[in-house]
Each structure stands twice: as C-alpha cells, then as structure tokens.
Design a protein around this motif. Structure first.
Motif, PDB file in Angstrom:
ATOM      1  N   GLN A 288       0.833  -1.209   0.000  1.00 47.85           N
ATOM      2  CA  GLN A 288       0.000   0.000   0.000  1.00 47.85           C
ATOM      3  C   GLN A 288       0.865   1.255   0.000  1.00 47.85           C
ATOM      4  OE1 GLN A 288      -2.379  -1.383   3.425  1.00 47.85           O
ATOM      5  NE2 GLN A 288      -4.180  -0.720   2.234  1.00 47.85           N
ATOM      6  N   MET A 289       1.969   1.227   0.735  1.00 48.33           N
ATOM      7  CA  MET A 289       2.867   2.375   0.748  1.00 48.33           C
ATOM      8  C   MET A 289       3.445   2.601  -0.651  1.00 48.33           C
ATOM      9  SD  MET A 289       6.591   3.139   2.037  1.00 48.33           S
ATOM     10  CE  MET A 289       6.917   1.998   0.740  1.00 48.33           C
ATOM     11  N   TYR A 290       3.841   1.510  -1.310  1.00 50.65           N
ATOM     12  CA  TYR A 290       4.339   1.630  -2.684  1.00 50.65           C
ATOM     13  C   TYR A 290       3.250   2.204  -3.597  1.00 50.65           C
ATOM     14  CZ  TYR A 290       8.981  -0.555  -2.620  1.00 50.65           C
ATOM     15  OH  TYR A 290      10.328  -0.811  -2.432  1.00 50.65           O
ATOM     16  N   ASP A 291       2.031   1.675  -3.504  1.00 48.84           N
ATOM     17  CA  ASP A 291       0.941   2.183  -4.318  1.00 48.84           C
ATOM     18  C   ASP A 291       0.763   3.681  -4.087  1.00 48.84           C
ATOM     19  OD1 ASP A 291      -1.560   1.726  -6.040  1.00 48.84           O
ATOM     20  OD2 ASP A 291      -2.425   2.611  -4.223  1.00 48.84           O
ATOM     21  N   HIS A 292       0.792   4.093  -2.839  1.00 48.49           N
ATOM     22  CA  HIS A 292       0.607   5.498  -2.484  1.00 48.49           C
ATOM     23  C   HIS A 292       1.667   6.393  -3.127  1.00 48.49           C
ATOM     24  CE1 HIS A 292       0.013   9.122  -0.101  1.00 48.49           C
ATOM     25  NE2 HIS A 292       1.290   9.053   0.248  1.00 48.49           N
ATOM     26  N   VAL A 293       2.939   6.035  -2.985  1.00 51.34           N
ATOM     27  CA  VAL A 293       3.979   6.915  -3.531  1.00 51.34           C
ATOM     28  C   VAL A 293       3.910   6.972  -5.056  1.00 51.34           C
ATOM     29  CG1 VAL A 293       5.542   6.824  -1.537  1.00 51.34           C
ATOM     30  CG2 VAL A 293       5.827   5.161  -3.397  1.00 51.34           C
ATOM     31  N   ILE A 294       3.506   5.876  -5.682  1.00 49.11           N
ATOM     32  CA  ILE A 294       3.374   5.860  -7.146  1.00 49.11           C
ATOM     33  C   ILE A 294       2.204   6.735  -7.593  1.00 49.11           C
ATOM     34  CG2 ILE A 294       2.822   4.416  -9.139  1.00 49.11           C
ATOM     35  CD1 ILE A 294       4.347   2.115  -7.595  1.00 49.11           C
ATOM     36  N   VAL A 295       1.039   6.556  -6.967  1.00 51.89           N
ATOM     37  CA  VAL A 295      -0.144   7.350  -7.336  1.00 51.89           C
ATOM     38  C   VAL A 295       0.136   8.841  -7.160  1.00 51.89           C
ATOM     39  CG1 VAL A 295      -2.513   7.919  -6.624  1.00 51.89           C
ATOM     40  CG2 VAL A 295      -1.839   5.530  -6.936  1.00 51.89           C
ATOM     41  N   VAL A 296       0.734   9.199  -6.042  1.00 53.34           N
ATOM     42  CA  VAL A 296       1.022  10.608  -5.776  1.00 53.34           C
ATOM     43  C   VAL A 296       2.051  11.150  -6.770  1.00 53.34           C
ATOM     44  CG1 VAL A 296       2.015  12.196  -4.075  1.00 53.34           C
ATOM     45  CG2 VAL A 296       0.291  10.521  -3.372  1.00 53.34           C
ATOM     46  N   ALA A 297       3.079  10.365  -7.079  1.00 49.87           N
ATOM     47  CA  ALA A 297       4.077  10.810  -8.059  1.00 49.87           C
ATOM     48  C   ALA A 297       3.419  11.093  -9.404  1.00 49.87           C
ATOM     49  CB  ALA A 297       5.174   9.760  -8.216  1.00 49.87           C
ATOM     50  N   MET A 298       2.516  10.223  -9.823  1.00 47.60           N
ATOM     51  CA  MET A 298       1.831  10.436 -11.098  1.00 47.60           C
ATOM     52  C   MET A 298       0.960  11.691 -11.053  1.00 47.60           C
ATOM     53  SD  MET A 298       3.062   8.311 -13.122  1.00 47.60           S
ATOM     54  CE  MET A 298       2.611   7.029 -14.255  1.00 47.60           C
ATOM     55  N   GLU A 299       0.312  11.950  -9.916  1.00 44.83           N
ATOM     56  CA  GLU A 299      -0.484  13.175  -9.774  1.00 44.83           C
ATOM     57  C   GLU A 299       0.418  14.407  -9.854  1.00 44.83           C
ATOM     58  OE1 GLU A 299      -2.668  12.893  -6.108  1.00 44.83           O
ATOM     59  OE2 GLU A 299      -3.893  11.227  -6.833  1.00 44.83           O
ATOM     60  N   TYR A 300       1.557  14.357  -9.187  1.00 47.39           N
ATOM     61  CA  TYR A 300       2.481  15.489  -9.230  1.00 47.39           C
ATOM     62  C   TYR A 300       2.984  15.717 -10.655  1.00 47.39           C
ATOM     63  CZ  TYR A 300       2.780  15.302  -4.061  1.00 47.39           C
ATOM     64  OH  TYR A 300       2.525  15.317  -2.706  1.00 47.39           O
ATOM     65  N   LEU A 301       3.286  14.636 -11.365  1.00 51.42           N
ATOM     66  CA  LEU A 301       3.755  14.773 -12.749  1.00 51.42           C
ATOM     67  C   LEU A 301       2.641  15.247 -13.679  1.00 51.42           C
ATOM     68  CD1 LEU A 301       6.114  11.700 -12.721  1.00 51.42           C
ATOM     69  CD2 LEU A 301       6.811  14.109 -12.949  1.00 51.42           C
ATOM     70  N   ASP A 302       1.397  14.871 -13.383  1.00 47.99           N
ATOM     71  CA  ASP A 302       0.261  15.438 -14.122  1.00 47.99           C
ATOM     72  C   ASP A 302       0.241  16.955 -13.959  1.00 47.99           C
ATOM     73  OD1 ASP A 302      -0.591  12.899 -14.913  1.00 47.99           O
ATOM     74  OD2 ASP A 302      -2.232  12.804 -13.435  1.00 47.99           O
ATOM     75  N   ASN A 303       0.554  17.429 -12.758  1.00 49.25           N
ATOM     76  CA  ASN A 303       0.555  18.866 -12.514  1.00 49.25           C
ATOM     77  C   ASN A 303       1.723  19.561 -13.212  1.00 49.25           C
ATOM     78  OD1 ASN A 303      -1.848  19.073 -11.034  1.00 49.25           O
ATOM     79  ND2 ASN A 303      -0.825  18.328  -9.201  1.00 49.25           N
TER      80      ASN A 303
END
Length: 168
Positions: free
Chosen positions: A35-50
């Motif tokens: 879950q921690m891995y999933d979290h950092v990946i999802v957030v990284a993709m959101e930041y890169l979307d921005n």
C-alpha cells in the motif's frame, strides 16, 4: 541522490519481498508495504500530471505558496513527522498489485521523470497549479515534490519492514 536513483532503490528493494510480506497489514490503520508503494506511485503520477498542466497553461498565477509550502521548500523536503490527511483524502491505497505490477508502475514514474527532467526549467515559473496544503506550485516545484515525497516515505518503509521482521 537524484529522484531516479531514489526510485531505483525502491524498485530494487521491492524485489526482496515475498508477496505475503508485501501485502501484510500489521495493524488497523497501518498500511502494508504494498500500500505504501501504491501510495507513492499514485502521488508521483499526480504530481507529474501537474507538471504537465503547468506546461500547458497560458495565464500566469501571481499567488504563491502557503507557509507550510514555503517551509517544505526551504528545508528541501517534508518534516520528519507523520502526516494525517483528512478522511476524505485518506482512502487506503490498493493492496492488490504484484511485485511485477508495482515494478512496472515505478518504471512509468521514472519514464515520466526522464521526460520532464530536461524540460521542466523551460516552463514559465509563473504557470502554477494549486496544491491543497502547499499553495500554488510551478512545474519545477511539482517535479521536485516527487522526490521529496519518495524520501519522506523511506522512514515509513523502514518501519513497515521492521514490523514484518524483514532484513536485507
């Protein structure tokens, strides 16, 4: 250490877990390593979307960061304490991905980082997207936040490994 080197460490260490270790939840309200891995990946993709959004904007934003945002960028990372998100933003991350799926998703983060690393500084620094806690961030700030967030979760990763008795 660069963002890419940091993510490469996450990828490398991911290969050392069994699927049971990856998905093991030690207590209620405590994430598994997966879950921690999933979290950092999802957030990284959101930041890169921005980052991408900043690159497409045509109107400058004069507003800046919040006090918290100024502090995070001044110290170059998140403070060493745990951050509790509001309940509506605190949905538990996925605990279903395999090691191979998480590795592939980390590869996608790295691909997007490589895509932007030489272009991010060409984006007008006044083209900004609002972050819920840090205020208005430009493309470079969103890009840098990816690494800050991965670094922030290194301690959590270590704590989770300790809880499952994991040793490299």
């Amino acid at each position: 250490m660069s963002n890419l080197e940091l993510i490469e460490i996450y990828k490398s260490e991911l290969q050392n877990y069994s699927l049971a270790q990856l998905r093991y939840i030690t207590a209620e309200d405590v994430w598994s390593i997966g879950q921690m891995y999933d979290h950092v990946i999802v957030v990284a993709m959101e930041y890169l979307d921005n980052v991408e959004t900043c690159a497409t904007l045509k109107e400058e934003q004069k507003l800046g960061k919040t006090e918290s945002g100024e502090h995070v960028y001044k110290i170059g990372g998140f403070p060493p304490n745990k951050i509790k998100l509001p309940d509506k933003l605190n949905t538990p991350p996925s605990n279903t991905d395999s090691i191979e799926e998480l590795t592939s998703r980390l590869d996608q983060v790295m691909l997007r980082l490589r895509l932007w690393e030489n272009r991010v500084d060409d984006i007008n620094p006044n083209y900004k997207v609002e972050h819920g806690g840090f205020g208005w961030l430009n493309a470079r700030e969103w890009f840098d936040l990816v690494g800050m967030h991965f670094r922030h979760h290194l301690r959590q990763k270590s704590e989770l490994e300790h809880k499952i008795g994991f040793r490299i």
